[in-house]
Design an enzyme around this catalytic site. Sequence first.
Site, PDB file in Angstrom:
ATOM      1  N   GLU A  97     -13.208   0.869   8.955  1.00  0.00           N
ATOM      2  CA  GLU A  97     -12.503  -0.273   9.276  1.00  0.00           C
ATOM      3  C   GLU A  97     -12.610  -0.922  10.539  1.00  0.00           C
ATOM      4  OE1 GLU A  97      -8.378   1.217  10.253  1.00  0.00           O
ATOM      5  OE2 GLU A  97      -7.553  -0.697   9.162  1.00  0.00           O
ATOM      6  N   LYS A 155      -6.872  -5.660   3.311  1.00  0.00           N
ATOM      7  CA  LYS A 155      -6.005  -4.604   3.596  1.00  0.00           C
ATOM      8  C   LYS A 155      -4.666  -4.960   2.900  1.00  0.00           C
ATOM      9  CE  LYS A 155      -4.652  -0.664   6.648  1.00  0.00           C
ATOM     10  NZ  LYS A 155      -4.961  -0.335   7.974  1.00  0.00           N
ATOM     11  N   CYS A 169      -8.307   2.179   5.107  1.00  0.00           N
ATOM     12  CA  CYS A 169      -7.694   3.089   5.833  1.00  0.00           C
ATOM     13  C   CYS A 169      -6.161   3.648   4.983  1.00  0.00           C
ATOM     14  CB  CYS A 169      -7.425   2.395   7.346  1.00  0.00           C
ATOM     15  SG  CYS A 169      -6.638   3.877   8.269  1.00  0.00           S
TER      16      CYS A 169
END
Length: 309
Positions: free
Chosen positions: A46, A123, A168
């Site tokens: 990330e 994300k 993540c």
Amino acid sequence: MRELVVGAAQLGPIQKADSRADVAARMIALLEKAAARGCGLVVFPELSLTTFFPRWLFEERAEVDAWFEREMPSAATRPLFDRARELGVAISFGYAELTPEGRRFNASILTDRTGAIVGKYRKVHLPGHSEFDPERAFQHLEKRYFEPGDLGFPVWRNMGALMGMMICNDRRWPEAYRVMGLQGVELILLGYNTPSVNSQNSAEGLEKRLYHSELSVCAGAYQNAAWVVAVAKAGDEDGHPLMGGSVIVDPDGFVVARAQTEEDELLVHACDMDATRFGKTTIFDFARHRRPEHYGRICAQTGAEIPEE
Ligand code: CDV
């Protein structure tokens, strides 16, 4: 057998003062190592190109935008794309995306072996907060700098496999894996930046944080019969430690490769996409066994609704 040799390219720390060009050079070094070991795909973490900037409070728009990429490939990453194309190795990495409309996402991309971008993910599960929080030992301002992703959890055909991405905090949410599982995903690519300490609970040690990360990834792999490649940015960034713990997990939920350091480090594993078949056609044959008529709450509510006394 549909074997794809995958490299998990963990990055060590990136300091605030490091340039994107410096980082891209480190990524190219890992890419070349991976190519020499036969990798067809290399996965980076990330926000691969910069320090984990959401730990810092920026008030001015220009200060914030300095961390974002307006195009991909960007000037700094073009050498990475060029080298990947020369080597015939596909890549996936995360970066902060600023769209032409001025929207900001925590994004990742996936290329094919020619360096062409075949997939983009933004994300969905943004942790942290949007205003300075004096109660925390350090800040985590992802909700300030990014919008939640608007692309869902797509799955792409790439290199003879079905691939998806998550970023993540997504790895802690079973919904993320299952939405991809319902598209037949065989290989999930995941980059992360996870602080080694909990900003709201100093008693929570590194061991527990590594365990929770691995637990989530192994469960997601097993319950969806998919490979998961989980790649950290690790080490001390300007006094802020990030944990390592990069792993490659097989479709039975077993770790087949694990990072030993908090530095630039390459894990390699030959992943057979056909190893996903058994789980997908037996215990996790979704078509035969799922009962969506009982899962309504999953999509209808966020917080828990406790039964009345
Ligand atoms: N970058 C992240 O999403 N980090 C979170 C931390 C804040 C818990 C994670 O889930 O690892």
